[in-house]
Write a protein that holds these residues in place. Structure first.
Motif, PDB file in Angstrom:
ATOM      1  N   ASP A 219       0.834  -1.211   0.000  1.00 23.48           N
ATOM      2  CA  ASP A 219       0.000   0.000   0.000  1.00 23.48           C
ATOM      3  C   ASP A 219       0.866   1.257   0.000  1.00 23.48           C
ATOM      4  O   ASP A 219       0.582   2.230  -0.722  1.00 23.48           O
ATOM      5  CB  ASP A 219      -0.916   0.005   1.230  1.00 23.48           C
ATOM      6  N   ALA A 220       1.933   1.233   0.809  1.00 18.61           N
ATOM      7  CA  ALA A 220       2.822   2.390   0.877  1.00 18.61           C
ATOM      8  C   ALA A 220       3.528   2.622  -0.457  1.00 18.61           C
ATOM      9  O   ALA A 220       3.679   3.764  -0.909  1.00 18.61           O
ATOM     10  CB  ALA A 220       3.849   2.193   1.990  1.00 18.61           C
ATOM     11  N   ALA A 223       0.954   4.036  -2.896  1.00 20.86           N
ATOM     12  CA  ALA A 223       0.616   5.424  -2.553  1.00 20.86           C
ATOM     13  C   ALA A 223       1.748   6.377  -2.921  1.00 20.86           C
ATOM     14  O   ALA A 223       1.505   7.520  -3.327  1.00 20.86           O
ATOM     15  CB  ALA A 223       0.305   5.522  -1.059  1.00 20.86           C
ATOM     16  N   GLY A 224       2.998   5.914  -2.786  1.00 17.27           N
ATOM     17  CA  GLY A 224       4.150   6.747  -3.116  1.00 17.27           C
ATOM     18  C   GLY A 224       4.528   6.706  -4.580  1.00 17.27           C
ATOM     19  O   GLY A 224       5.555   7.289  -4.966  1.00 17.27           O
ATOM     20  N   LYS A 225       3.722   5.976  -5.380  1.00 17.44           N
ATOM     21  CA  LYS A 225       3.960   5.856  -6.834  1.00 17.44           C
ATOM     22  C   LYS A 225       5.392   5.401  -7.111  1.00 17.44           C
ATOM     23  O   LYS A 225       6.090   5.933  -7.987  1.00 17.44           O
ATOM     24  CB  LYS A 225       3.646   7.170  -7.543  1.00 17.44           C
ATOM     25  N   ASP A 331      -5.175  -0.162  -5.184  1.00 13.23           N
ATOM     26  CA  ASP A 331      -4.770  -0.496  -3.818  1.00 13.23           C
ATOM     27  C   ASP A 331      -4.082  -1.845  -3.836  1.00 13.23           C
ATOM     28  O   ASP A 331      -3.958  -2.497  -4.881  1.00 13.23           O
ATOM     29  CB  ASP A 331      -5.979  -0.523  -2.867  1.00 13.23           C
TER      30      ASP A 331
END
Length: 610
Positions: A219-220, A223-225, A331
């Motif tokens: 997920d991290a 989210a950080g692409k 996600d």
């Protein structure tokens, strides 16, 4: 053996609920607390005061919180025995004598471990374990069974239900304390700390990251692409390995496989997802190197054999589906589902490796366009060769496109799987089937519908909850619904299917294994899964013209009947094929010789003659 200092129990009117004061000094590695102190604390516990925390040397550090054990046992004397043993070893032990109150007890007392009886009225230990494991924060909570059932097969079933250990009564107090304390100590060392500290970050058996840990990292990364890759690694022939070597040996084999893959994957984290699958996350690497890493992992797994038993080893193979993190996943769950689908494709390729094609690709857009229409379901009767008082139909998927074209299930299902829409499609079909069963619930004869579903749909935790609720809300008997699962799916996801079946069986839902072909792994499913029906593969409709097919068919039917399953012969097009099926011993016939696929539920089952 009796001891000279053993109290005369026959002179006492009530069974002692705690052992003698100096009992534990017989096997402690050092002197316990003074007998007076132990006696005082145990007497206080017996009188209903707070649970004692007497420290037994060698169990836990002096400054560590006492080990907390929840005893689930409907026999009061057995529960008191276990409680007194654990109390005497310095642990907190809470008794819960009704299975229905276990979840509340877990939430209230936050135990480090559950010590559970196997046989309890209403809800047995295995079903209760399955329910506990469905809670995300309790997936790693140690569960140890203490039972008088010494059957090895039952031990396999218990461990397969999600338990961590199996202890057989009668058990020595020292053995009980050692088994419980070792489990709790390992769990705490890995940062689990019971249910109160949240899910563990590392698996206590292998040291690998847990699924929860890896999903947080994924997920991290999304989210950080970040750039990088994700891999779904599936060990081949899992069901055959488990059937041949037994659950304990299979589990050791998978632990070894995880360790080897973890070593080869370093420094990238790898977690075990299920019985025979692993997930690897490679963050911040050149995405052009992801496929090379997948090949290196596959080669490292198969390069050297794994020792299964003394002087017996086995080589493991795997299929790997991989994807780039830059492919725009919403996600972690979406990303994992994508690489799992890709691993299914990899199983069909010579090198066992496949790359995920993102939804932005032209092929995926084509699949989505194919699904631009509405469901137009059809039905085909399934008729008992010896007569029946139930109207049975298979629900067949059709989709009417906006341009008027009618697509078959063979066209729609692969498109839905490739586009990630299979769960939505499955739920729509089930909604329709449940609506029909509700409408015809008082019809004569009563109706039963066979509905095909994908294992990826059944694996979703919320799906079983939705289906149970939908059945209850409509007030229909669960036995009126038969969920049809393809053999190819069941072979790969046998554990997932078992868990889903166990949940739905409480509502009476039945299950059918379709497209059945005999084989070692397939035959094992007939007794391992809670099935009611088996539908033969279409090629057996030609058994009247092929002696080999007739022999295979007869063997499957005999095996199914020994397992109390009923057999359906499908795609029966002419009387000769129907006669061969009847002679072979099938229970039901389905095909154009009975009635072709149609849009109406109008077959006359009561007057049907085959």
């Amino acid at each position: 053996m009796a001891r000279s200092d053993t109290p005369n129990l026959s002179a006492r009117p009530v069974r002692a609920e705690v052992p003698p004061a100096n009992y534990w000094q017989r096997w402690s590695v050092a002197s316990a607390k003074p007998a007076e102190a132990v006696r005082a604390q145990l007497t206080e516990a017996a009188a209903g005061a707070a649970t004692p925390t007497v420290q037994a040397p060698g169990l836990q550090a002096a400054n560590e919180a006492p080990y907390r054990v929840l005893i689930v046992e409907d026999d009061r004397s057995q529960a008191l025995f276990a409680q007194s043993v654990l109390h005497g070893a310095g642990m907190q032990a809470i008794m819960q004598m009704e299975a229905e109150g276990v979840q509340q007890a877990i939430d209230t007392h936050r135990p480090d471990l559950i010590l559970m009886d196997l046989h309890m009225p209403g809800l047995d230990g295995m079903r209760l374990t399955t329910l506990i494991r469905q809670q995300p924060e309790q997936q790693l909570l140690p569960i140890v069974f203490l039972t008088g059932d010494a059957d090895p097969e039952r031990q396999f079933e218990v461990l397969d239900s999600g338990a961590d250990d199996f202890l057989t009564k009668p058990i020595r107090p020292r053995h009980l304390v050692a088994a419980v304390s070792n489990r709790i100590r390992r769990a705490r060392q890995q940062g689990q700390g019971g249910t109160g500290a949240g899910p563990a970050m590392n698996n206590p058996e292998t040291g690998l990251p847990t699924r929860h840990n890896l999903m947080l990292q994924l997920d991290a990364a999304l989210a950080g692409k970040e750039s990088g890759g994700l891999m779904f690694i599936e060990i081949a022939s899992a069901l055959g390995l488990r059937e041949r070597y037994g659950y304990a040996a299979f589990e050791r084999l998978m632990v070894q496989a995880g360790r080897r893959l973890g070593e080869a994957a370093r420094p990238h984290p790898l977690a075990r997802l299920s019985d025979n699958s692993f997930l690897l996350l490679a963050r911040n690497i050149d995405e052009n190197t992801v496929e090379a890493l997948a090949r290196a992992l596959r080669e490292s797994l198969s390069a050297h054999p794994f020792l299964v038993r003394e002087e017996e080893s086995v080589h493991l193979r795997c299929a790997i589906g991989h994807a780039h993190l830059s492919q725009g996943f919403a996600d972690a769950g979406t990303a994992v589902e994508a690489v799992e689908r890709t691993a299914l494709q990899a199983r069909l390729l010579p090198d066992g490796i496949a790359a995920h094609q993102s939804a932005a690709d032209a092929a995926a857009q084509e699949h989505l366009a194919l699904l631009d229409g509405h469901l137009e379901l059809a039905y085909q009767p399934i008729v008992a060769v010896s007569g029946s008082d139930t109207a049975q139909y298979q629900v067949l998927l059709r989709m009417r496109r906006s341009d008027g074209a009618l697509l078959s299930a063979g066209q729609v299902i692969p498109a839905a799987e490739a586009a990630g829409r299979i769960a939505d499609l499955d739920q729509q079909v089930l909604e329709h089937a449940l609506g029909l069963l509700h409408r015809y619930q008082f019809a004569t004869p009563p109706m039963r519908l066979f509905v095909s579903q994908s294992l990826r749909t059944l694996a979703r935790e919320a799906f079983a909850d939705w289906l149970l609720k939908a059945i209850a809300e409509r007030g229909i008997p669960g036995s009126a619904l038969v969920i049809d699962v393809r053999l190819a799916d069941a072979l790969v996801h046998a554990v997932t299917l078992q868990q889903f079946c166990d949940r739905l069986m409480q509502a009476g839902v039945q299950f059918c294994l379709s497209q059945f072909e005999p084989g070692a792994e397939a035959n094992a499913l007939l007794t391992q899964l809670p099935l009611s029906f088996v539908r033969m593969a279409g090629r057996y409709a030609g058994s009247h013209a092929d002696q080999t097919l007739r022999d295979e068919l007869r063997g499957v039917i005999d095996a199914a009947h020994r397992a109390n399953l009923q057999v359906i012969g499908q795609q029966i097009e002419d009387p000769q094929a129907a006669a061969a099926m009847w002679m072979g011993g099938v229970d039901f016939i389905q095909g154009n010789v009975v009635q072709s696929v149609g849009s109406e539920l109008d077959f006359d089952f009561q007057n049907a003659v085959l």
